[in-house]
Design a protein around this motif. Structure first.
Motif, PDB file in Angstrom:
ATOM      1  N   ALA A   8       0.312  -1.079   0.235  1.00 22.47           N
ATOM      2  CA  ALA A   8      -0.245   0.081   0.002  1.00 22.47           C
ATOM      3  C   ALA A   8       0.990   1.233  -0.255  1.00 22.47           C
ATOM      4  O   ALA A   8       1.477   0.874   0.493  1.00 22.47           O
ATOM      5  N   SER A   9       0.920   2.434  -0.792  1.00 23.44           N
ATOM      6  CA  SER A   9       1.083   3.775  -0.973  1.00 23.44           C
ATOM      7  C   SER A   9       1.110   3.972   0.582  1.00 23.44           C
ATOM      8  O   SER A   9       2.334   4.773   0.961  1.00 23.44           O
ATOM      9  N   ASP A  10      -0.744   4.224   1.225  1.00 18.49           N
ATOM     10  CA  ASP A  10      -0.422   4.687   2.072  1.00 18.49           C
ATOM     11  C   ASP A  10       0.124   3.794   3.541  1.00 18.49           C
ATOM     12  O   ASP A  10       0.096   2.861   3.593  1.00 18.49           O
ATOM     13  N   GLY A  11       0.627   4.657   4.524  1.00 15.55           N
ATOM     14  CA  GLY A  11       1.250   4.553   5.292  1.00 15.55           C
ATOM     15  C   GLY A  11       0.284   3.805   6.688  1.00 15.55           C
ATOM     16  O   GLY A  11      -0.697   3.583   6.551  1.00 15.55           O
ATOM     17  N   ILE A  12       0.286   1.872   6.509  1.00 17.30           N
ATOM     18  CA  ILE A  12      -0.401   1.525   7.271  1.00 17.30           C
ATOM     19  C   ILE A  12      -0.086   0.829   9.023  1.00 17.30           C
ATOM     20  O   ILE A  12       1.046   0.880   9.165  1.00 17.30           O
ATOM     21  N   MET A  13      -0.937   1.401   9.789  1.00 18.14           N
ATOM     22  CA  MET A  13      -0.261   0.833  11.790  1.00 18.14           C
ATOM     23  C   MET A  13      -1.071  -0.125  12.356  1.00 18.14           C
ATOM     24  O   MET A  13      -2.609   0.582  12.165  1.00 18.14           O
ATOM     25  N   ILE A  14      -1.226  -0.465  12.864  1.00 21.30           N
ATOM     26  CA  ILE A  14      -1.844  -1.281  13.978  1.00 21.30           C
ATOM     27  C   ILE A  14      -1.371  -1.336  14.892  1.00 21.30           C
ATOM     28  O   ILE A  14      -0.301  -1.196  15.220  1.00 21.30           O
ATOM     29  N   ALA A  15      -2.168  -0.425  16.272  1.00 24.23           N
ATOM     30  CA  ALA A  15      -1.462  -0.613  17.676  1.00 24.23           C
ATOM     31  C   ALA A  15      -2.356  -1.119  18.142  1.00 24.23           C
ATOM     32  O   ALA A  15      -3.604  -1.464  18.492  1.00 24.23           O
ATOM     33  N   SER A  16      -2.127  -1.085  19.859  1.00 21.89           N
ATOM     34  CA  SER A  16      -3.049  -1.572  21.378  1.00 21.89           C
ATOM     35  C   SER A  16      -3.291  -0.790  21.619  1.00 21.89           C
ATOM     36  O   SER A  16      -3.235   0.776  20.929  1.00 21.89           O
ATOM     37  N   LEU A  17      -4.397  -0.304  22.091  1.00 20.26           N
ATOM     38  CA  LEU A  17      -4.750   0.976  22.824  1.00 20.26           C
ATOM     39  C   LEU A  17      -4.446   1.494  23.560  1.00 20.26           C
ATOM     40  O   LEU A  17      -4.916   3.086  23.686  1.00 20.26           O
ATOM     41  N   SER A  18      -3.534   1.000  23.880  1.00 19.58           N
ATOM     42  CA  SER A  18      -2.070   1.708  24.727  1.00 19.58           C
ATOM     43  C   SER A  18      -1.582   2.625  23.636  1.00 19.58           C
ATOM     44  O   SER A  18      -0.495   2.951  24.397  1.00 19.58           O
ATOM     45  N   GLY A  19      -1.424   2.086  22.567  1.00 20.01           N
ATOM     46  CA  GLY A  19      -1.130   2.735  21.849  1.00 20.01           C
ATOM     47  C   GLY A  19       1.063   1.673  21.536  1.00 20.01           C
ATOM     48  O   GLY A  19       1.435   2.945  20.372  1.00 20.01           O
ATOM     49  N   LYS A  20       1.074   0.815  21.450  1.00 16.13           N
ATOM     50  CA  LYS A  20       2.210  -0.099  21.214  1.00 16.13           C
ATOM     51  C   LYS A  20       1.580  -0.359  19.696  1.00 16.13           C
ATOM     52  O   LYS A  20       0.729  -1.395  20.016  1.00 16.13           O
ATOM     53  N   LEU A  21       2.893  -0.318  19.111  1.00 17.95           N
ATOM     54  CA  LEU A  21       3.005  -0.531  17.636  1.00 17.95           C
ATOM     55  C   LEU A  21       2.829  -1.876  17.224  1.00 17.95           C
ATOM     56  O   LEU A  21       4.081  -2.825  17.982  1.00 17.95           O
ATOM     57  N   LEU A  22       2.303  -2.359  17.173  1.00 14.39           N
ATOM     58  CA  LEU A  22       2.256  -4.445  16.484  1.00 14.39           C
ATOM     59  C   LEU A  22       1.956  -4.282  15.496  1.00 14.39           C
ATOM     60  O   LEU A  22       2.851  -5.485  14.745  1.00 14.39           O
ATOM     61  N   ALA A  23       2.110  -3.359  14.463  1.00 12.91           N
ATOM     62  CA  ALA A  23       2.546  -3.685  12.805  1.00 12.91           C
ATOM     63  C   ALA A  23       2.594  -2.663  12.280  1.00 12.91           C
ATOM     64  O   ALA A  23       1.620  -1.518  12.835  1.00 12.91           O
TER      65      ALA A  23
END
Length: 221
Positions: free
Chosen positions: A28-43
């Motif tokens: 994907a050309s856009d940045g994609i992020m998955i994080a926990s509700l506390s803000g920890k980056l998971l992917a």
């Protein structure tokens, strides 16, 4: 045997689906992020890592508080509450890049469910170019507004599109009176046909600076 075959097919379909998702995620050309509700980056995908100047591996040791500017960080709790209420959001944010430069972002965020736990999924687009264009337009508008010369914008069908304060002083019409009106009303009838013909010729030539002397009629005649 039939149940085992069905289970195997379902597993194969799930594997193919996960592979397609991973390809789309990574490319994907856009940045994609998955994080926990506390803000920890998971992917994170490669675009997200690249726009921040980190490797994907570095980013998975970080959290949003490492990226957010103070203004964006302060808005975080209220945005998380809105996400928890089921709202999908699009907003502007600012992140620090690895070299310390601040990048403006357009963010689209929503909650996804992972094994019963809500996670934040967001798409990030770098809007630095848009912000630079907006700043330039704002500076240009300020220059025009404070110019001592009348600056009048008009469309190809000769309708007034912009009218600065100096034009108000020179012609006697307010911007509200002038914008949207036919600009040819300012030209006295003997000059009108010739000047409109010159305007059409200049438009046909394309961009450029064209000087002419003319006569205009003000509001008081």
């Amino acid at each position: 045997l039939a149940r085992e075959t069905s289970r195997k097919r379902a597993q194969e379909a799930l594997t193919r689906s996960e592979e397609r998702f991973r390809i789309l995620f990574d490319r994907a050309s856009d940045g994609i992020m998955i994080a926990s509700l506390s803000g920890k980056l998971l992917a994170v995908n490669e675009s997200f890592a690249r726009m921040h100047g980190y490797t994907s591996e570095e980013m998975l040791t970080m959290s949003l508080k490492d990226l957010d500017t103070p203004e964006t960080f302060r808005a975080g709790p209220e945005r998380r509450q809105r996400l928890l209420s089921g709202e999908a959001m699009t907003f502007e944010a600012k992140h620090y890049r690895k070299d310390g430069i601040v990048i403006p972002l357009e963010v689209s965020a929503s909650l996804i469910d992972s094994a019963g736990a809500p996670l934040i999924q967001s798409f990030h687009r770098d809007i630095s170019e848009r912000k630079r264009a907006e700043d330039m337009n704002a500076r240009l508008a300020a220059i025009i507004a404070n110019s001592n010369d009348a600056v009048v914008g008009r469309s190809l069908d000769n309708k007034v599109t912009s009218w600065n304060p100096a034009a108000e002083r020179l012609f006697g019409y307010s911007a509200a009176e002038a914008i949207g009106q036919d600009n040819s009303g300012l030209i006295i009838p003997p000059e009108r046909a010739g000047e409109l013909a010159r305007n059409r010729a200049q438009l046909a030539q394309g961009r450029g600076v064209h000087d002419l002397e003319t006569v205009r009629r003000t509001k008081d005649g």
